[in-house]
Write an enzyme that holds these catalytic residues in place. Sequence first.
Site, PDB file in Angstrom:
ATOM      1  N   PHE A 227       0.858  -1.194   0.000  1.00  0.00           N
ATOM      2  CA  PHE A 227       0.000   0.000   0.000  1.00  0.00           C
ATOM      3  C   PHE A 227       0.891   1.240   0.000  1.00  0.00           C
ATOM      4  O   PHE A 227       0.804   2.101   0.867  1.00  0.00           O
ATOM      5  CB  PHE A 227      -0.941   0.020   1.213  1.00  0.00           C
ATOM      6  CG  PHE A 227      -1.738  -1.246   1.391  1.00  0.00           C
ATOM      7  CD1 PHE A 227      -2.933  -1.438   0.712  1.00  0.00           C
ATOM      8  CD2 PHE A 227      -1.291  -2.258   2.242  1.00  0.00           C
ATOM      9  CE1 PHE A 227      -3.669  -2.610   0.873  1.00  0.00           C
ATOM     10  CE2 PHE A 227      -2.016  -3.429   2.407  1.00  0.00           C
ATOM     11  CZ  PHE A 227      -3.210  -3.602   1.731  1.00  0.00           C
ATOM     12  N   ASP A 249       1.184  -0.991  -4.973  1.00  0.00           N
ATOM     13  CA  ASP A 249      -0.064  -0.230  -4.788  1.00  0.00           C
ATOM     14  C   ASP A 249      -0.976  -0.515  -5.975  1.00  0.00           C
ATOM     15  O   ASP A 249      -0.504  -0.780  -7.082  1.00  0.00           O
ATOM     16  CB  ASP A 249       0.227   1.279  -4.707  1.00  0.00           C
ATOM     17  CG  ASP A 249      -0.920   2.049  -4.050  1.00  0.00           C
ATOM     18  OD1 ASP A 249      -0.815   2.373  -2.847  1.00  0.00           O
ATOM     19  OD2 ASP A 249      -1.926   2.308  -4.753  1.00  0.00           O
ATOM     20  N   ASP A 299       0.528  -0.303   5.087  1.00  0.00           N
ATOM     21  CA  ASP A 299      -0.224   0.917   5.432  1.00  0.00           C
ATOM     22  C   ASP A 299      -1.500   0.981   4.595  1.00  0.00           C
ATOM     23  O   ASP A 299      -1.632   1.822   3.713  1.00  0.00           O
ATOM     24  CB  ASP A 299       0.661   2.152   5.176  1.00  0.00           C
ATOM     25  CG  ASP A 299      -0.036   3.445   5.582  1.00  0.00           C
ATOM     26  OD1 ASP A 299      -0.974   3.387   6.403  1.00  0.00           O
ATOM     27  OD2 ASP A 299       0.368   4.507   5.075  1.00  0.00           O
ATOM     28  N   CYS A 339      -5.542   3.089   9.828  1.00  0.00           N
ATOM     29  CA  CYS A 339      -6.013   4.481   9.924  1.00  0.00           C
ATOM     30  C   CYS A 339      -7.523   4.538  10.135  1.00  0.00           C
ATOM     31  O   CYS A 339      -8.141   5.581   9.960  1.00  0.00           O
ATOM     32  CB  CYS A 339      -5.589   5.279   8.690  1.00  0.00           C
ATOM     33  SG  CYS A 339      -6.249   4.616   7.159  1.00  0.00           S
TER      34      CYS A 339
HETATM   35  N1  SAH Z   1       2.018   4.664   3.016  1.00  0.00           N
HETATM   36  C1  SAH Z   1       1.572   5.634   2.053  1.00  0.00           C
HETATM   37  C2  SAH Z   1       0.084   5.883   2.123  1.00  0.00           C
HETATM   38  C3  SAH Z   1      -0.774   4.666   1.844  1.00  0.00           C
HETATM   39  S1  SAH Z   1      -2.447   5.041   1.633  1.00  0.00           S
HETATM   40  C4  SAH Z   1       2.390   6.918   2.239  1.00  0.00           C
HETATM   41  O1  SAH Z   1       3.122   7.026   3.230  1.00  0.00           O
HETATM   42  O2  SAH Z   1       2.288   7.805   1.402  1.00  0.00           O
HETATM   43  C5  SAH Z   1      -3.148   3.533   1.148  1.00  0.00           C
HETATM   44  C6  SAH Z   1      -2.818   3.114  -0.293  1.00  0.00           C
HETATM   45  O3  SAH Z   1      -3.386   1.833  -0.512  1.00  0.00           O
HETATM   46  C7  SAH Z   1      -3.392   3.986  -1.393  1.00  0.00           C
HETATM   47  O4  SAH Z   1      -2.341   4.458  -2.181  1.00  0.00           O
HETATM   48  C8  SAH Z   1      -4.305   3.071  -2.230  1.00  0.00           C
HETATM   49  O5  SAH Z   1      -4.184   3.302  -3.626  1.00  0.00           O
HETATM   50  C9  SAH Z   1      -3.764   1.722  -1.874  1.00  0.00           C
HETATM   51  N2  SAH Z   1      -4.665   0.580  -1.964  1.00  0.00           N
HETATM   52  C10 SAH Z   1      -5.940   0.467  -1.530  1.00  0.00           C
HETATM   53  N3  SAH Z   1      -6.387  -0.800  -1.653  1.00  0.00           N
HETATM   54  C11 SAH Z   1      -5.356  -1.514  -2.182  1.00  0.00           C
HETATM   55  C12 SAH Z   1      -5.177  -2.890  -2.531  1.00  0.00           C
HETATM   56  N4  SAH Z   1      -6.153  -3.776  -2.326  1.00  0.00           N
HETATM   57  N5  SAH Z   1      -3.990  -3.266  -3.036  1.00  0.00           N
HETATM   58  C13 SAH Z   1      -3.000  -2.375  -3.215  1.00  0.00           C
HETATM   59  N6  SAH Z   1      -3.105  -1.073  -2.880  1.00  0.00           N
HETATM   60  C14 SAH Z   1      -4.269  -0.655  -2.381  1.00  0.00           C
END
Ligand code: SAH
Length: 394
Positions: A227, A249, A299, A339
């Site tokens: 993520f 992601d 995350d 979160c």
């Molecule tokens: N750690 C990052 C923020 C993550 S936010 C930072 O520090 O900037 C959560 C992310 O999860 C988002 O970018 C979203 O696109 C992604 N996401 C949501 N569901 C997902 C999935 N099933 N597989 C992969 N990515 C996913």
Amino acid sequence: MASVSLKPQREKSLLRKHPWVFSGAIRDVSEAAAPGETVDILSSDGTWLARGAFSPHSQIIVRVWTFDPAETVSPVFFSKRIQTAVSLRHTIPSLSGCDAYRLINAESDGLPGIVVDRYGPVLVCQFLTVGAEFWKEIIIKELARQIPVRGIYERSDVNARLKENLKKRTGLLYGDIPSEPLKIREGSAAFLVDIRQGQKTGFYLDQRENRTALADYTLGKDVLNGFSYTGGFGIWAMVGGASSVLNIDSSESAIDLARRNAELNGFSENQVKNTKADVFSALRQIRESGRRFDVVVLDPPKFADSRAHLDRACRGYKDINRLGLGLLREGGLLMTFSCSAHVLPELFQKVVADAALDAGRPGVILHRFGQSADHPVSLSFPEGTYLKGLLIKV
Ligand code: SAH
């Protein structure tokens, strides 16, 4: 000024300076008040308690601007609140060397419904409630007067607005903003931020201190960043001397920016790999492939929007953490986050503990994480806490 009177015994939370009045606590409204207008809040015996923004369509029918009977809600009021929020940020040590941070964190800065993030010369705002919407022009004027900005952009494209009978809205509010992603500085790292199309207001500022904390643990390590969004934790892992990073992601535009961010910080495509995939299935595939990592960061987005989704959310957290723990080498580290405000820290820890049992990877907690200091939480508004994380050594 119109006033709302509470039912008997419903003043307790206001006496503790909690800024919300729920519609069920209201006995009557003295006269017609328009959405966003300022109203006085009186106890059932007529005692003045607070003054706030009237929101007839929301379950939170009033959000308090002030608990001081002498304070009127006026341009001067907003000027002062903004000034207080700005000076608080000047006192936060972790912000030195950073030109992107949350400037106004809604209720916790005494400004319910108003979020303002600073990205260098640009401010990005969210007006989440009718009260915030009512004072929008005044607030924008005051922000532009106090902060030397090139432009102010609105990202009020959030579901919370719908509960307030407001439409989603994005667009320029003041000055101009560059057409390309903005470059921001986060200590020794730099990032490109797309404030128009990116998630939230463009960047996960709330994770800043946790990203830098990761760097202490990554020297010579292979790091999986699940993520990843635009690769924030991955860049900080590299800053800490990681041997390799794999960002995963599901968002194509996030992965595109993650690639550009690696390049911007001087890391090659061999060092930082970026994969567009669903993390749940990607981790299963990696498990089958036999590849292992020294550090796994997870995350995920908010799995629980409401208490009703709590069980489903916990299953999601357990699944992802079990998979992540399973990919660690002996002695490896899992940095894992939630979160979802509804998933309280104790519950999150229990879910991660269950995941560790299932994965057969016993571990210890080395650190606990929260949201960065520029996302303060008012003592009167515990709901402002949402981000929690654990660093686990297996
Ligand atoms: N750690 C990052 C923020 C993550 S936010 C930072 O520090 O900037 C959560 C992310 O999860 C988002 O970018 C979203 O696109 C992604 N996401 C949501 N569901 C997902 C999935 N099933 N597989 C992969 N990515 C996913």
